[in-house]
Design a protein around this motif. Structure first.
Motif, PDB file in Angstrom:
ATOM      1  N   GLY A  38      -7.053  -2.626  -0.672  1.00 45.21           N
ATOM      2  CA  GLY A  38      -6.342  -1.768   0.278  1.00 45.21           C
ATOM      3  C   GLY A  38      -7.266  -1.175   1.326  1.00 45.21           C
ATOM      4  O   GLY A  38      -6.954  -1.173   2.519  1.00 45.21           O
ATOM      5  N   LEU A  72       1.822  11.760  -1.985  1.00 46.79           N
ATOM      6  CA  LEU A  72       1.401  10.487  -1.393  1.00 46.79           C
ATOM      7  C   LEU A  72       2.543   9.839  -0.614  1.00 46.79           C
ATOM      8  O   LEU A  72       2.326   9.286   0.468  1.00 46.79           O
ATOM      9  CB  LEU A  72       0.880   9.538  -2.471  1.00 46.79           C
ATOM     10  N   SER A 122      -7.381  -3.204  -6.563  1.00 45.67           N
ATOM     11  CA  SER A 122      -6.317  -2.916  -5.591  1.00 45.67           C
ATOM     12  C   SER A 122      -6.785  -1.897  -4.559  1.00 45.67           C
ATOM     13  O   SER A 122      -6.454  -2.007  -3.379  1.00 45.67           O
ATOM     14  CB  SER A 122      -5.047  -2.431  -6.288  1.00 45.67           C
ATOM     15  N   GLN A 123      -7.562  -0.900  -4.986  1.00 47.34           N
ATOM     16  CA  GLN A 123      -8.073   0.091  -4.043  1.00 47.34           C
ATOM     17  C   GLN A 123      -9.075  -0.543  -3.076  1.00 47.34           C
ATOM     18  O   GLN A 123      -9.047  -0.264  -1.873  1.00 47.34           O
ATOM     19  CB  GLN A 123      -8.726   1.255  -4.784  1.00 47.34           C
ATOM     20  N   HIS A 172       2.515  11.941  -6.831  1.00 48.05           N
ATOM     21  CA  HIS A 172       3.348  10.827  -6.377  1.00 48.05           C
ATOM     22  C   HIS A 172       4.147  11.225  -5.137  1.00 48.05           C
ATOM     23  O   HIS A 172       4.183  10.496  -4.143  1.00 48.05           O
ATOM     24  CB  HIS A 172       4.282  10.428  -7.524  1.00 48.05           C
ATOM     25  N   VAL A 228      -6.829  -1.597 -10.925  1.00 53.06           N
ATOM     26  CA  VAL A 228      -6.675  -0.484  -9.986  1.00 53.06           C
ATOM     27  C   VAL A 228      -7.854  -0.456  -9.011  1.00 53.06           C
ATOM     28  O   VAL A 228      -7.671  -0.294  -7.804  1.00 53.06           O
ATOM     29  CB  VAL A 228      -6.515   0.853 -10.729  1.00 53.06           C
ATOM     30  N   PHE A 244      -1.069   1.027   2.204  1.00 53.29           N
ATOM     31  CA  PHE A 244      -2.084   1.658   1.355  1.00 53.29           C
ATOM     32  C   PHE A 244      -1.556   2.883   0.605  1.00 53.29           C
ATOM     33  O   PHE A 244      -1.610   2.939  -0.624  1.00 53.29           O
ATOM     34  CB  PHE A 244      -3.320   2.015   2.184  1.00 53.29           C
ATOM     35  N   LEU A 245      -1.057   3.888   1.335  1.00 54.11           N
ATOM     36  CA  LEU A 245      -0.621   5.116   0.669  1.00 54.11           C
ATOM     37  C   LEU A 245       0.615   4.913  -0.206  1.00 54.11           C
ATOM     38  O   LEU A 245       0.720   5.507  -1.282  1.00 54.11           O
ATOM     39  CB  LEU A 245      -0.361   6.220   1.697  1.00 54.11           C
ATOM     40  N   ASP A 258      -0.571   3.367  -3.352  1.00 48.78           N
ATOM     41  CA  ASP A 258      -1.209   4.365  -4.207  1.00 48.78           C
ATOM     42  C   ASP A 258      -0.178   5.259  -4.880  1.00 48.78           C
ATOM     43  O   ASP A 258      -0.327   5.621  -6.049  1.00 48.78           O
ATOM     44  CB  ASP A 258      -2.187   5.216  -3.403  1.00 48.78           C
ATOM     45  N   LEU A 296       1.160   3.585  -7.858  1.00 47.76           N
ATOM     46  CA  LEU A 296       0.209   3.451  -8.965  1.00 47.76           C
ATOM     47  C   LEU A 296      -0.014   4.748  -9.737  1.00 47.76           C
ATOM     48  O   LEU A 296      -0.585   4.721 -10.833  1.00 47.76           O
ATOM     49  CB  LEU A 296      -1.142   2.961  -8.441  1.00 47.76           C
ATOM     50  N   VAL A 297       0.399   5.868  -9.188  1.00 50.42           N
ATOM     51  CA  VAL A 297       0.091   7.169  -9.784  1.00 50.42           C
ATOM     52  C   VAL A 297       0.526   7.245 -11.248  1.00 50.42           C
ATOM     53  O   VAL A 297      -0.227   7.707 -12.103  1.00 50.42           O
ATOM     54  CB  VAL A 297       0.725   8.312  -8.965  1.00 50.42           C
TER      55      VAL A 297
END
Length: 150
Positions: free
Chosen positions: A25, A91, A21-22, A88, A18, A64-65, A68, A71-72
Motif C-alpha cells: 500500500g 480510518l 499489505s502495508q 476502524h 499485514v 490505502f486507508l 487499513d 484490517l483493523v
C-alpha cells in the motif's frame, strides 16, 4: 455469547501478510506521488495541477486507508472491541474525507477549465464507486451509533 470467528486463533502468518499489505500500500501511494511529481508536474490546488490531487487522494483514501480500516479487526483481535471500532471508524472517516477532497478537486478543475463533467466511463464508474462507498459508510455508521440494530 462470542461468535466462533472471534474465538478462532490468529493465523501464524497474519503479521507477515499485514506487513506485506502495508508495504504494498505504501509503495502504491509512493509510486502515485512520484508519478505525479516527476511526470505530471506535481500537485497544487490553485493551478492547472489541481487535477493531480484527484488520483493521489483516491489512492490514499479509497485504496490505502480503506484497506487499513478493513484490517483493523484482524490485526487488533486482542484489543477491546470499542477501541477497534473507534479505530476502524476513524480510518473510514479519514478515507472518506480524503476521497471527497479528490472528488471535489476533479469537479472543481473541470469547472474552472470549462470541461464537461461525467463524460467518460471512468467518471461514471468512479461516481458509482463513491456513491456505493458513501451508502456503505452511512449504513456502517448507523450500526456503530445503534449497536443493537445489528
Amino acid at each position: 455469547m462470542e461468535s466462533q470467528a472471534s474465538m478462532a486463533p490468529t493465523p501464524r502468518a497474519l503479521p507477515y501478510y499485514v506487513a506485506f499489505s502495508q508495504l504494498l500500500g505504501l509503495t502504491v501511494v509512493a509510486m502515485t506521488g512520484a508519478w505525479l511529481g516527476l511526470y505530471r508536474g506535481g500537485i497544487a490546488w490553485e493551478s492547472a495541477l489541481q487535477f493531480n490531487v484527484h488520483p493521489l487522494c483516491m489512492v490514499i483514501g479509497l485504496v490505502f486507508l480503506q484497506g487499513d480500516a478493513l484490517l483493523v479487526y484482524r490485526v487488533f483481535r486482542n484489543e477491546a472491541k470499542r477501541t477497534t471500532k473507534i479505530l476502524h471508524g476513524l480510518l473510514h472517516v479519514f478515507a472518506f474525507i480524503i476521497a471527497l477532497v479528490g472528488l471535489v478537486a476533479v469537479f472543481d478543475y473541470h469547472r474552472k477549465k470549462g470541461y464537461p463533467d461525467l463524460y467518460s466511463l471512468h467518471s461514471w464508474c468512479g461516481i458509482l464507486v463513491f456513491v456505493l462507498y458513501l451508502v456503505q459508510w452511512l449504513v456502517g455508521f448507523s450500526f456503530f451509533l445503534f449497536p443493537g440494530a445489528s
